[in-house]
Design a protein around this motif. Structure first.
Motif, PDB file in Angstrom:
ATOM      1  N   ALA A  34       0.832  -1.204   0.000  1.00  0.00           N
ATOM      2  CA  ALA A  34       0.000   0.000   0.000  1.00  0.00           C
ATOM      3  C   ALA A  34       0.869   1.258   0.000  1.00  0.00           C
ATOM      4  O   ALA A  34       0.599   2.225  -0.735  1.00  0.00           O
ATOM      5  N   VAL A  35       1.921   1.264   0.811  1.00  0.00           N
ATOM      6  CA  VAL A  35       2.831   2.409   0.856  1.00  0.00           C
ATOM      7  C   VAL A  35       3.578   2.538  -0.471  1.00  0.00           C
ATOM      8  O   VAL A  35       3.828   3.650  -0.964  1.00  0.00           O
ATOM      9  N   PHE A  36       3.928   1.405  -1.060  1.00  0.00           N
ATOM     10  CA  PHE A  36       4.605   1.387  -2.362  1.00  0.00           C
ATOM     11  C   PHE A  36       3.781   2.147  -3.398  1.00  0.00           C
ATOM     12  O   PHE A  36       4.285   3.043  -4.094  1.00  0.00           O
ATOM     13  N   PHE A  37       2.511   1.829  -3.527  1.00  0.00           N
ATOM     14  CA  PHE A  37       1.649   2.488  -4.521  1.00  0.00           C
ATOM     15  C   PHE A  37       1.353   3.931  -4.121  1.00  0.00           C
ATOM     16  O   PHE A  37       1.185   4.796  -4.993  1.00  0.00           O
ATOM     17  N   ALA A  38       1.292   4.219  -2.819  1.00  0.00           N
ATOM     18  CA  ALA A  38       1.112   5.601  -2.373  1.00  0.00           C
ATOM     19  C   ALA A  38       2.305   6.454  -2.781  1.00  0.00           C
ATOM     20  O   ALA A  38       2.135   7.616  -3.188  1.00  0.00           O
ATOM     21  N   ASP A  39       3.518   5.900  -2.680  1.00  0.00           N
ATOM     22  CA  ASP A  39       4.708   6.620  -3.125  1.00  0.00           C
ATOM     23  C   ASP A  39       4.640   6.945  -4.612  1.00  0.00           C
ATOM     24  O   ASP A  39       4.981   8.051  -5.043  1.00  0.00           O
ATOM     25  N   LEU A  40       4.208   5.961  -5.410  1.00  0.00           N
ATOM     26  CA  LEU A  40       4.097   6.190  -6.851  1.00  0.00           C
ATOM     27  C   LEU A  40       3.150   7.349  -7.155  1.00  0.00           C
ATOM     28  O   LEU A  40       3.474   8.259  -7.922  1.00  0.00           O
ATOM     29  N   CYS A  41       1.979   7.326  -6.532  1.00  0.00           N
ATOM     30  CA  CYS A  41       0.976   8.375  -6.765  1.00  0.00           C
ATOM     31  C   CYS A  41       1.480   9.732  -6.279  1.00  0.00           C
ATOM     32  O   CYS A  41       1.291  10.759  -6.956  1.00  0.00           O
ATOM     33  N   MET A  69       5.557  13.967 -16.825  1.00  0.00           N
ATOM     34  CA  MET A  69       4.889  12.728 -16.441  1.00  0.00           C
ATOM     35  C   MET A  69       5.850  11.548 -16.608  1.00  0.00           C
ATOM     36  O   MET A  69       5.937  10.656 -15.755  1.00  0.00           O
ATOM     37  N   GLY A  70       6.593  11.562 -17.720  1.00  0.00           N
ATOM     38  CA  GLY A  70       7.576  10.512 -17.930  1.00  0.00           C
ATOM     39  C   GLY A  70       8.668  10.537 -16.882  1.00  0.00           C
ATOM     40  O   GLY A  70       9.106   9.488 -16.389  1.00  0.00           O
ATOM     41  N   LEU A  71       9.127  11.764 -16.526  1.00  0.00           N
ATOM     42  CA  LEU A  71      10.147  11.900 -15.492  1.00  0.00           C
ATOM     43  C   LEU A  71       9.640  11.364 -14.156  1.00  0.00           C
ATOM     44  O   LEU A  71      10.361  10.648 -13.438  1.00  0.00           O
ATOM     45  N   ALA A  72       8.386  11.696 -13.827  1.00  0.00           N
ATOM     46  CA  ALA A  72       7.810  11.223 -12.564  1.00  0.00           C
ATOM     47  C   ALA A  72       7.741   9.705 -12.533  1.00  0.00           C
ATOM     48  O   ALA A  72       8.055   9.073 -11.510  1.00  0.00           O
ATOM     49  N   CYS A  73       7.341   9.107 -13.644  1.00  0.00           N
ATOM     50  CA  CYS A  73       7.252   7.644 -13.683  1.00  0.00           C
ATOM     51  C   CYS A  73       8.634   7.008 -13.546  1.00  0.00           C
ATOM     52  O   CYS A  73       8.800   6.007 -12.825  1.00  0.00           O
ATOM     53  N   ALA A  74       9.632   7.591 -14.216  1.00  0.00           N
ATOM     54  CA  ALA A  74      10.989   7.040 -14.127  1.00  0.00           C
ATOM     55  C   ALA A  74      11.535   7.162 -12.711  1.00  0.00           C
ATOM     56  O   ALA A  74      12.080   6.208 -12.149  1.00  0.00           O
ATOM     57  N   VAL A  75      11.379   8.352 -12.102  1.00  0.00           N
ATOM     58  CA  VAL A  75      11.854   8.552 -10.732  1.00  0.00           C
ATOM     59  C   VAL A  75      11.130   7.619  -9.777  1.00  0.00           C
ATOM     60  O   VAL A  75      11.744   6.991  -8.899  1.00  0.00           O
ATOM     61  N   SER A  76       9.818   7.519  -9.927  1.00  0.00           N
ATOM     62  CA  SER A  76       9.021   6.660  -9.035  1.00  0.00           C
ATOM     63  C   SER A  76       9.467   5.214  -9.144  1.00  0.00           C
ATOM     64  O   SER A  76       9.619   4.517  -8.135  1.00  0.00           O
ATOM     65  N   PHE A  77       9.669   4.758 -10.356  1.00  0.00           N
ATOM     66  CA  PHE A  77      10.052   3.369 -10.573  1.00  0.00           C
ATOM     67  C   PHE A  77      11.389   3.054  -9.904  1.00  0.00           C
ATOM     68  O   PHE A  77      11.505   2.113  -9.106  1.00  0.00           O
ATOM     69  N   TYR A  78      12.403   3.845 -10.207  1.00  0.00           N
ATOM     70  CA  TYR A  78      13.734   3.551  -9.664  1.00  0.00           C
ATOM     71  C   TYR A  78      13.795   3.784  -8.158  1.00  0.00           C
ATOM     72  O   TYR A  78      14.484   3.057  -7.443  1.00  0.00           O
ATOM     73  N   LEU A  79      13.096   4.797  -7.680  1.00  0.00           N
ATOM     74  CA  LEU A  79      13.127   5.077  -6.242  1.00  0.00           C
ATOM     75  C   LEU A  79      12.490   3.939  -5.455  1.00  0.00           C
ATOM     76  O   LEU A  79      13.039   3.473  -4.450  1.00  0.00           O
ATOM     77  N   THR A  80      11.321   3.488  -5.896  1.00  0.00           N
ATOM     78  CA  THR A  80      10.638   2.421  -5.164  1.00  0.00           C
ATOM     79  C   THR A  80      11.405   1.107  -5.238  1.00  0.00           C
ATOM     80  O   THR A  80      11.422   0.337  -4.278  1.00  0.00           O
ATOM     81  N   ILE A  81      12.070   0.863  -6.382  1.00  0.00           N
ATOM     82  CA  ILE A  81      12.918  -0.326  -6.487  1.00  0.00           C
ATOM     83  C   ILE A  81      14.068  -0.236  -5.487  1.00  0.00           C
ATOM     84  O   ILE A  81      14.403  -1.207  -4.785  1.00  0.00           O
ATOM     85  N   PHE A  82      14.675   0.931  -5.396  1.00  0.00           N
ATOM     86  CA  PHE A  82      15.784   1.148  -4.475  1.00  0.00           C
ATOM     87  C   PHE A  82      15.325   0.949  -3.036  1.00  0.00           C
ATOM     88  O   PHE A  82      15.991   0.254  -2.245  1.00  0.00           O
TER      89      PHE A  82
END
Length: 480
Positions: A34-41, A69-82
């Protein structure tokens, strides 16, 4: 007789309000996703807000937000993976605001440096406004740190109110509860609720306590795992208890003996001031169960739709070919030994379902003419797709046996019950390796060995491999 204590941890070892005995609440393993998806949003909103705000103030226009929007998705993806790799989505770490601030800051800077470097190398810099990018860097970091600080406070409150369900565990010990108080306090502090504390008998007769341990793992008790607190100078007793607990599809962890704990090195699970080494892993983690269940739903739903004309034709032939129902249902043993009703097309003139169930042989005189063809082509198994969609079975797993056969072979084959640590399957590792149909005792032992290998070596790719191999086996080696 074993000394069994229904243990409300807070009242016995000083856990405060945690002793209400409430068993309901949100499972702790759902908090991280839940926190993972909250971070993405949150990051997507921060990126869009930064771009809109900057362009409104500096250029008096919104402009094209696609790049941001693309930058946000890229940052969100790598940050949450990290953060996931660093274990920062566990409830325990989410409840430490200072740790979260440090981890988020480190991850945020690392991800931004990486993406800025990529933008420079790929020459996509002109598409990004430097001002809006800097605004997103500051806004996103502030939003994440503030959100984590707020989340930490809310999680502390939720745990105190038991909104987040603590993990229910059983502690088995060869010492009294007073002597185990340090271990129990650490378990309580780290959100383990000791539902039962069982003291082993002085003798080596574990039959009675073995039954209690297996009963405690029933679905109505919602037990998460077992902890063993035993004298390491008696490995025979530890081994005997571990063998009994192989019939239970739960994690079993062994606390170190105080006399030898200082001599031990790396460990599996830290529990406050003490730690436990894992001597039996729960077969599938939450993420693995989710992946397996997704595969089951997608593939079984597609097969059910594609095979519906064939199933309708088979049902008509069964009805016209002999008297009796179209479907055959029987009590089978499922995950964790819980019985369920399996669906198959009826292929026999009888409907065996009781304490005695005779296996079907190749030239069985109970087979109907249509039933013989259905079994040879394995079409009689197609209704089990309904069991899969209902969550009682999986596409791949140990084949479910009749309750009568489970009782019989469970007494003759060591570790037979361990095959119930995963859901039964429409096909399995044993079946694609030639162990299908009627079996002798030696063949059943080999089948169980294959099932246990599958459980210990499970992967999503292995399931796909077994499904593909099943298609080949059905073409070149029909059943009977």
């Amino acid at each position: 007789m074993a000394d069994t204590t229904d243990y409300r941890l807070s009242r016995e070892v000083g856990g405060g309000a945690r002793g209400s005995g409430l068993r309901l609440g949100i499972p702790g393993y759902l908090v991280g996703p839940a926190v993972f998806f909250a971070d993405l949003c949150l990051l997507i909103l921060a990126s869009v807000a930064s771009a809109v705000g900057y362009h409104r103030i500096m250029l008096q226009e919104v402009g094209d937000l696609t790049t941001f929007m693309g930058l946000a998705c890229a940052v969100s993806f790598y940050l949450t993976i990290f953060l996931t790799y660093r274990g920062n989505y566990s409830v325990r770490r989410l409840m430490q605001p200072v740790l979260q601030c440090r981890e988020v800051t480190m991850a945020w800077i690392a991800v931004f440096l990486m993406l800025v470097t990529l933008a420079f190398l790929l020459k996509v810099g002109p598409n990004l406004s430097r001002g809006a990018t800097i605004a997103f860097f500051l806004t996103g970091w502030s939003a994440l740190v503030g959100w984590r600080a707020l989340l930490s406070a809310q999680l502390h409150q939720a745990r105190a109110m038991r909104v987040i369900a603590p993990r229910q565990v059983v502690v088995v010990s060869d010492r009294r509860v007073e002597e185990a108080r340090t271990y129990l306090q650490d378990l309580a502090f780290h959100d383990y609720d000791v539902a039962r504390f069982l003291v082993l008998p002085a003798s080596d007769d574990f039959d009675e306590i073995g039954r209690e341990l297996i009963d405690a793992a029933g679905p109505e008790h919602r037990i998460d795992s077992y902890f063993l607190l035993m004298d390491w100078g008696r490995p025979d007793r530890i081994g005997r208890l571990a063998e009994i607990l192989r019939a239970v599809p739960l994690s079993v962890r062994l606390f170190p003996d105080p006399k030898v704990s200082r001599l031990l090195g790396r460990h599996e699970l830290s529990v406050g001031g003490v730690w436990a080494t894992e001597i039996q892993r729960a077969p599938l983690s939450f993420e693995e169960r989710l992946a397996k269940r997704t595969l089951d739903i997608v593939v079984s739903a597609a097969l059910l739709i594609l095979a519906s004309p064939l199933m309708l034709a088979s049902a008509l032939l069964i009805k016209l070919g002999s008297r009796g129902p179209v479907f055959f249902t029987q009590a089978r043993t499922g995950f964790s030994g819980v019985p369920f009703r399996i669906f198959k097309f009826r292929t026999l003139t009888t409907m065996d379902d009781g304490p005695t169930v005779k296996q079907v042989s190749r030239n069985d005189d109970r087979l109907t003419r249509v039933g013989r063809w259905l079994r040879r082509t394995s079409i009689d198994e197609l209704p089990q797709l309904i069991n899969i969609l209902r969550g009682e079975m999986s596409l791949v797993g140990p084949r479910p046996h009749a309750a009568a056969h489970t009782d019989y072979y469970g007494q003759l084959i060591a570790n037979y019950a361990y095959r119930h640590h995963v859901k039964p399957g429409l096909t399995g590792w044993a079946q694609v390796n030639g162990f299908r149909g009627e079996t002798t005792l030696s063949q059943m032992k080999a089948r169980v060995d294959h099932d246990l290998w599958y459980i210990d070596n499970w992967s999503l790719w292995l399931d796909v491999k077994i499904l593909l191999k099943t298609c080949v086996v059905l073409l070149i080696s029909p059943a009977y």
